[in-house]
Design a protein around this motif. Sequence first.
Motif, mmCIF file in Angstrom:
data_model
loop_
_atom_site.group_PDB
_atom_site.id
_atom_site.type_symbol
_atom_site.label_atom_id
_atom_site.label_comp_id
_atom_site.label_asym_id
_atom_site.label_seq_id
_atom_site.Cartn_x
_atom_site.Cartn_y
_atom_site.Cartn_z
ATOM 1 N N TRP A 71 0.818 -1.222 0.000
ATOM 2 C CA TRP A 71 0.000 0.000 0.000
ATOM 3 C C TRP A 71 0.841 1.257 0.000
ATOM 4 C CZ3 TRP A 71 -3.464 -2.734 -1.685
ATOM 5 C CH2 TRP A 71 -3.939 -3.861 -1.050
ATOM 6 N N PHE A 82 -3.094 4.774 -10.820
ATOM 7 C CA PHE A 82 -3.599 5.154 -9.498
ATOM 8 C C PHE A 82 -3.069 6.504 -9.020
ATOM 9 C CE2 PHE A 82 -3.550 0.513 -9.725
ATOM 10 C CZ PHE A 82 -4.891 0.274 -9.546
ATOM 11 N N ARG A 84 -4.460 9.361 -8.701
ATOM 12 C CA ARG A 84 -5.361 10.072 -7.802
ATOM 13 C C ARG A 84 -5.279 9.542 -6.373
ATOM 14 N NH1 ARG A 84 -11.600 10.630 -8.053
ATOM 15 N NH2 ARG A 84 -11.317 8.529 -7.272
ATOM 16 N N ASP A 85 -4.879 8.267 -6.253
ATOM 17 C CA ASP A 85 -4.861 7.644 -4.925
ATOM 18 C C ASP A 85 -3.463 7.621 -4.333
ATOM 19 O OD1 ASP A 85 -7.512 7.011 -5.594
ATOM 20 O OD2 ASP A 85 -6.779 5.261 -6.688
ATOM 21 N N GLN A 88 -0.892 4.208 -4.863
ATOM 22 C CA GLN A 88 -0.985 2.908 -4.206
ATOM 23 C C GLN A 88 -1.962 2.051 -4.982
ATOM 24 O OE1 GLN A 88 -2.659 3.923 -0.314
ATOM 25 N NE2 GLN A 88 -3.931 2.106 -0.358
ATOM 26 N N SER A 90 -4.591 -0.951 -6.190
ATOM 27 C CA SER A 90 -5.792 -1.526 -5.582
ATOM 28 C C SER A 90 -5.586 -3.024 -5.419
ATOM 29 C CB SER A 90 -6.998 -1.244 -6.475
ATOM 30 O OG SER A 90 -6.851 -1.933 -7.695
ATOM 31 N N GLU A 92 -7.380 -5.477 -6.421
ATOM 32 C CA GLU A 92 -7.661 -6.261 -7.626
ATOM 33 C C GLU A 92 -6.524 -6.116 -8.626
ATOM 34 O OE1 GLU A 92 -9.656 -3.908 -6.535
ATOM 35 O OE2 GLU A 92 -10.145 -2.444 -8.068
ATOM 36 N N ASP A 171 -6.867 -2.138 -14.202
ATOM 37 C CA ASP A 171 -7.411 -2.464 -12.883
ATOM 38 C C ASP A 171 -8.363 -3.655 -12.978
ATOM 39 O OD1 ASP A 171 -7.495 -1.960 -10.179
ATOM 40 O OD2 ASP A 171 -9.366 -0.853 -10.345
ATOM 41 N N MET B 190 -6.448 4.460 4.564
ATOM 42 C CA MET B 190 -5.782 4.329 3.267
ATOM 43 C C MET B 190 -5.441 2.873 2.969
ATOM 44 S SD MET B 190 -5.648 7.288 1.849
ATOM 45 C CE MET B 190 -4.335 7.573 0.678
ATOM 46 N N LYS B 191 -5.268 2.092 3.997
ATOM 47 C CA LYS B 191 -4.928 0.689 3.798
ATOM 48 C C LYS B 191 -6.165 -0.154 3.536
ATOM 49 C CE LYS B 191 -0.951 -1.263 6.092
ATOM 50 N NZ LYS B 191 -0.422 -1.743 7.348
ATOM 51 N N ASN B 192 -7.212 0.104 4.310
ATOM 52 C CA ASN B 192 -8.337 -0.822 4.299
ATOM 53 C C ASN B 192 -9.575 -0.315 3.578
ATOM 54 O OD1 ASN B 192 -7.363 -3.026 6.181
ATOM 55 N ND2 ASN B 192 -6.989 -1.189 7.397
ATOM 56 N N CYS B 193 -9.758 0.985 3.557
ATOM 57 C CA CYS B 193 -11.044 1.513 3.106
ATOM 58 C C CYS B 193 -10.953 2.238 1.773
ATOM 59 C CB CYS B 193 -11.597 2.485 4.138
ATOM 60 S SG CYS B 193 -11.353 1.976 5.834
ATOM 61 N N MET B 194 -9.781 2.869 1.545
ATOM 62 C CA MET B 194 -9.669 3.811 0.450
ATOM 63 C C MET B 194 -10.020 3.212 -0.895
ATOM 64 S SD MET B 194 -7.665 4.664 -2.224
ATOM 65 C CE MET B 194 -5.940 4.361 -2.158
ATOM 66 N N HIS B 195 -9.628 1.960 -1.139
ATOM 67 C CA HIS B 195 -9.784 1.463 -2.511
ATOM 68 C C HIS B 195 -11.245 1.288 -2.902
ATOM 69 C CE1 HIS B 195 -10.509 -2.770 -1.414
ATOM 70 N NE2 HIS B 195 -9.706 -2.522 -0.404
ATOM 71 N N CYS B 196 -12.145 1.291 -1.927
ATOM 72 C CA CYS B 196 -13.577 1.345 -2.266
ATOM 73 C C CYS B 196 -14.136 2.747 -2.036
ATOM 74 C CB CYS B 196 -14.381 0.348 -1.442
ATOM 75 S SG CYS B 196 -14.072 -1.365 -1.865
ATOM 76 N N VAL B 199 -10.231 8.304 -1.618
ATOM 77 C CA VAL B 199 -9.389 9.084 -0.705
ATOM 78 C C VAL B 199 -10.223 10.088 0.064
ATOM 79 C CG1 VAL B 199 -7.427 10.652 -0.557
ATOM 80 C CG2 VAL B 199 -7.392 8.770 -2.194
ATOM 81 N N GLY B 205 -13.443 4.974 -4.982
ATOM 82 C CA GLY B 205 -12.100 4.414 -5.087
ATOM 83 C C GLY B 205 -12.009 3.530 -6.318
ATOM 84 N N PRO B 206 -10.803 3.035 -6.620
ATOM 85 C CA PRO B 206 -10.644 2.242 -7.844
ATOM 86 C C PRO B 206 -11.532 1.001 -7.907
ATOM 87 C CG PRO B 206 -8.647 2.214 -6.490
ATOM 88 C CD PRO B 206 -9.541 3.268 -5.935
ATOM 89 N N THR B 207 -11.813 0.393 -6.771
ATOM 90 C CA THR B 207 -12.609 -0.839 -6.801
ATOM 91 C C THR B 207 -14.099 -0.546 -6.858
ATOM 92 O OG1 THR B 207 -10.903 -1.727 -5.351
ATOM 93 C CG2 THR B 207 -12.820 -3.089 -5.664
ATOM 94 N N LYS C 237 -8.349 -10.035 2.877
ATOM 95 C CA LYS C 237 -9.086 -9.328 3.935
ATOM 96 C C LYS C 237 -9.807 -10.260 4.892
ATOM 97 C CE LYS C 237 -9.820 -4.866 2.033
ATOM 98 N NZ LYS C 237 -10.590 -3.680 2.046
#
Lengths: 616, 513, 271
Positions: A71, A82, A84-85, A88, A90, A92, A171, B190-196, B199, B205-207, C237
């Motif tokens: 991450w 990525f 924008r993020d 880091q 994702s 998937e 992605d 940022m580790k657990n939540c961000m990708h859904c 930010v 998020g990407p997912t 997860k």
Amino acid sequence: MSTLHPTLDHAGHDDSHGHGHGHHELTFIQKYVFSTDHKIIGIQFLVTTLLMLMVGGALALGVRWQLARPWEYMPIAGDLTFGRDGGQISPEYYTMLFTMHATVMIFLVIIPVLAGAFGNFLIPLMIGADDMAFPTLNMLSYWFMWPAILFFAFALGLGPEWLTHVRGGMDAGSAQGWTSYPLLSALKQAAPGSEMSQTWWLMAVTFVGVSSMMGSVNYMTTIINMRAPGMTLFRMPLTIWAMFITAILQAFALPVLTAAGFMLVADRVLGTCFFIPAGIVVNNAAPTIGGGQTLLWQHLFWFYSHPAVYIMLLPAMGMVSDMLSCMSRKPIFGYKPMVYSMAAIAGLGFIVWGHHMFISGMNPALGMTFMVSTMMIALPSAIKTFNWIGTIWGGRLQFNAVMLNCVAFVSMFIIGGLSGIFMAAVPVDIYIHDTYFIVAHFHYVLFGSTLFGVFAGIQFWFPKMWGRLMNDSVAKVHFVLSFIGFNVTFFPMHLLGVAGMPRRYADPYHFEYLSHLLPLNQVMTAAAFLMGFAQFLLLGNFVFSIFMGEKCGRNPWNANGLEWTAPSPPGHGNFDVLPVVYHGPYEYSSPISGDKDFLMQTEYIPLAQRGVESGH
Amino acid sequence: MASRLISINSFAQTVTKMSCLRSPYRLAASASQRNFCCLAVGIAVLLSGCGPGPKAEFSLRDATGELIPAAQKVVKKTLDEKFGTPQNLVAWQRFPVNYGGVQGSVADVSKDGVTANFESDLPAIHKDAPLLWLSGPRAGAKTSVDSVATFDTTTKQLKWAGSAEPAPAAGDKFVIGYGGNLQTGRVVYMKNCMHCHGVAGDGAGPTAQYLNPLPRDYRLGLFKFTSTLTPEKPTRDDLTRVVQHGIPGTYMPSFRWLGDKETTAVVEYIRWLSMRGEFEKRIDDDLSNDYSAVAMEASAKKANEAYQSAMKTAKKEDRPEKPKTANQLTKAALDEFSKYEKDDLPGVINDTATLLAESWKKGEEADSLIVPTVARVTDNEASRERGKRLYLSDKGKCYTCHGVQGRGDGVATEDFWKKPGSDEYYSHRGLHDTWGRPLQPRNLTLGQYRGGRRPVDVFRRIYAGIKGTPMPGFGRTALKDEEIWDIVNYVMSLQFQSTPTKSIVTDHATASK
Amino acid sequence: MGRFWAVFFVASAVIAVGLCWVAPSHGLWFPGTLKGGFGAGVAHSSIGKRIDDLFYLVLVIVAVTYIGTHAVLGYVLWRGATIKAEEKVLFSHGSHSLEVIWTIVPSGILLYIALYQMDVWAAYRFKEFSPKKAEAVAEVTARQFEWRIRYPARGKTLMPTPQPDDVYTVNELHVPTGRPVSISLKTEDVQHAFFVPELRIKQDAVPGLTIPVWFDVDEPRQYEMVCAELCGWGHYKMKARLIAVSDEDFGAWKDKAALEQFDDGFKKPAE
């Protein structure tokens, strides 16, 4: 034995520009692009697979990066996809990385480099034929790789969205693991990578299959029908035996994968339910109808893919046998046991697929059966290993890069083979299944063994391809870096596996029992990068030597095989005169060869001087 | 009212600290290995030709993008000033967020250094932990603990050497490790939540795009499953519950083992993100009436069309005046805006912040919590029967959405619905939530309880509705608590009825008459 | 130069063996409670202990083979590197008796391992534990990306379909210690695998099937529980715990959980 000339095929398809021997009127495209010459096709395969090796390697480094710095910003991927993020990736994307790494390495590197590149280049040369039995089919087998590569690119999310319908670019690249277990691969809603990209992935695998199948048919026919006079089956180099057995394996196993692939595509596109049980709701889509069984896929897939493991290994074993014998200046130890053990591996290879499924919930009694057959397949591998060591025993070893890579092959194969015994023990497999122990094991077999064999093969037969030698010093540096990088990367994976680290985790460290593994993973990643960059030496050496390498004659290694009687590089039709074979391929340091420590297969020794060889 | 902004920028330190805390083993082994890794990483970065990489950004709302450029700039500036960037969070003290930190007071100042008292034990204080002075000559200033600080666990005294001018006096109050909660929250987020959830907590998020239902967009300040009354914000407990238990039937998994500290922190961070998003939304709403470039263009276009058609019919003498073009309108708005920015905006920001802070504070108050006034009505045949009748009655009207049999297939799912506040219809049949996304009424026969399966959870869903969705609240007005309990009993029994009895269908026929 | 390479390959083997030797003391070995000074964790289920024993047996055989083959490899490399110019190369096409030996001996060893381990496998799958002997404590349903667990009410048996008085948890599986228990493993969507490293138990959860998994836990404490089969982007997860408690505590916990689950939020006004 009689030799067929491939004129039938030519006459059938290439009437438009009349030719027989001496293709003076061939255009550039006919000669170098859509060539039917097995040597050009072999080189095309080799160059393609080396490029794919870099692609697959880059994907692997992405995987390693995430494992070392979970991450955090990942170069290139972070910028491209990525931004924008904060760069880091994702989760998937991580699943896509390891899926496509395995896919590229297996379907576009290992299988085609062995059968495609070396098989094509070596089979006619080593058996004394002027080309393959079906040259046009041969050409097609190469060009069918390209739709596969294109579709894999689509599966990676690299195509334009209007064409590929892959929503979300890389992605949403195919992310089911190379094993593509349903339902993850069967239901479009199950993951981002299960959308269109998975359909492209399956189509690409089908194309690879078609390509391999064309090759297999060709190799079998060529080896059976087109051997030079005197080239009996037991005078064939082990490379040819390996290619022959591989071709048989492929011809029998591949249809199953292709059929399974079509069934999965049908499940995905046509709404059949071969692999989909009823009433499954994923991502709040409508519940599935239908009474399929996901385990069916596992059976079908591994029925191909376990033999495929040997498809990915046997040719390298054969090549290494040839090279070890030559570089030890000594006959191969136990030629016939080597052949028989390869045949045994091939035979047993068909009845061990269940060892991939020990914990899948299949009947436990079946587990026992597969366990015994799996244990037994270790036996021929052990015999081969002992024979290789026996071959080196007492030889005058030539420590060039070829030899080093071959010895590395043997050494790594011992580790890969021995670690397999842990997995074959079903109860132990309960624990280590799907952990990094497995990852370590198959990388030792596929990279440690096959790829080091390929490195050796490239350097060994390079002079025959281009008439020049590769730089041995650079090759040695490449070997040392690869060897160290490889071992530092993959050996600790055994320990990670024993520590219980599951495969395919984007971030294992949030589990307390794995949290202390980060530093070790960082070391492994550093080594992986070292190994990755070392491959530029190989590429550089390869390209550089094509133009600037030291020129060499027909037989720079003083080897025995028929290919070394042809000019370097061989012209069209390969041999100046039809070779006639008098000896086996491994008569190094034979007392009857006089001052030389090698005896070409074509060299006639008057009967009076022959006492050692059993005549034919 | 003094509003204080505190910048928190020791992100990297927190990360290192967190990872060290997790495993003592890691600390011991990492130094040389890290160097080794850095080498390879360095090579990789060198070869890829990329610098330190892009920085994460709080994306702006679409509505902000529709404002005139000057207004956009102001909104962005305000947000950056009050909330900071993901790399440099700002703790705006106006909001009821527990930014973290431990308060202490200076006991003694000597030339050796400062001794300070604490009420409680300090969490592990890392070197150069930030200090925020609350009172004394340094009030408002930020300094840091000297690296040779020592903490005595028995006397709860912290000592550190040296201190810059002006020297603190005994009795001065300060907070140590200020903003630690928010930083930890961000790391966890940022580790657990961000990708859904994205930010900025925008649910993008990407997912996100592959999920159904889509991840929550916090920026409306709406959370579906709460224990509070209809208009109120969720409590911390509500959010914690969702984080820990997940939402069955969606991709929100349970983060049961995140760790207490991490869970608390991430809940604070989510509240803060939600406040940030809603603050932006409210400012946008305020500005978009007068300063929306899109709206201006539309109105200019409309006026021009009216003018054109008027010109065709009108006589020469009473020709209408030529309407202003979009450019002219924008220019006028621009002039007006600079005045607005100077005179009104600070007030608007102030009011918005007050309003938001109040609403979040109110959510935590005891009055906002839904507590049944009666215990659960005994779950028996009679109660369920009453519940069923209410379910099918015009009073409850549950069946219109959830269907006669509770399968979530009521008539409302077949209709086209208008978008709120406009005459346009949604392009898809069925219900939509406040975010404008299609929404299925719950199939009550599955035994899947997104907001929790405790009877009180189901009670609260019926009592206060589900925020941001067409599910209305029935409590206090339409239904008595006993009646709600009857419905709860009926609804929770649906899972165990294999097929609906015939009587339900006939009852429905009578009920709907 | 040849000698260098002989040493190079031998050194690589020595380092590999050495790494395995020191690994346990650096936490790179089985997870579980550490036993004495040796850093390897001990399995917390009876089947896990037998798996460990089998692992060590295989490890010994493998280590001997590995060291043996590499010693020979090193020797032949050294010999091949130091062969003198006038010395003749051994001209041999093989040795029938050697081939026979190294066919028979490994096959004997392999057969021994194969037969020996059958007992462990059979004990696990057929003999010592079986659905009849082990109490079904819970239904574990894996889904993307969590574990949802259903228990029968205290004193009742687990039914295949949900019952009104069932108790539910998410991501925590409570089991009693000291006796064999079984769980019904299911999946709601794609394939998952139930893996408790410290118990050495793993079983795939296959769509459409309900698979019983039985095991016992010897020590009451929390064990980490993970998913071991790729199940999509959130595979990593699926962090859960297996919480083993004594029989009494298990019952008490279930009462408490039931109380919490059937909470109606009503608070009696203070009198």
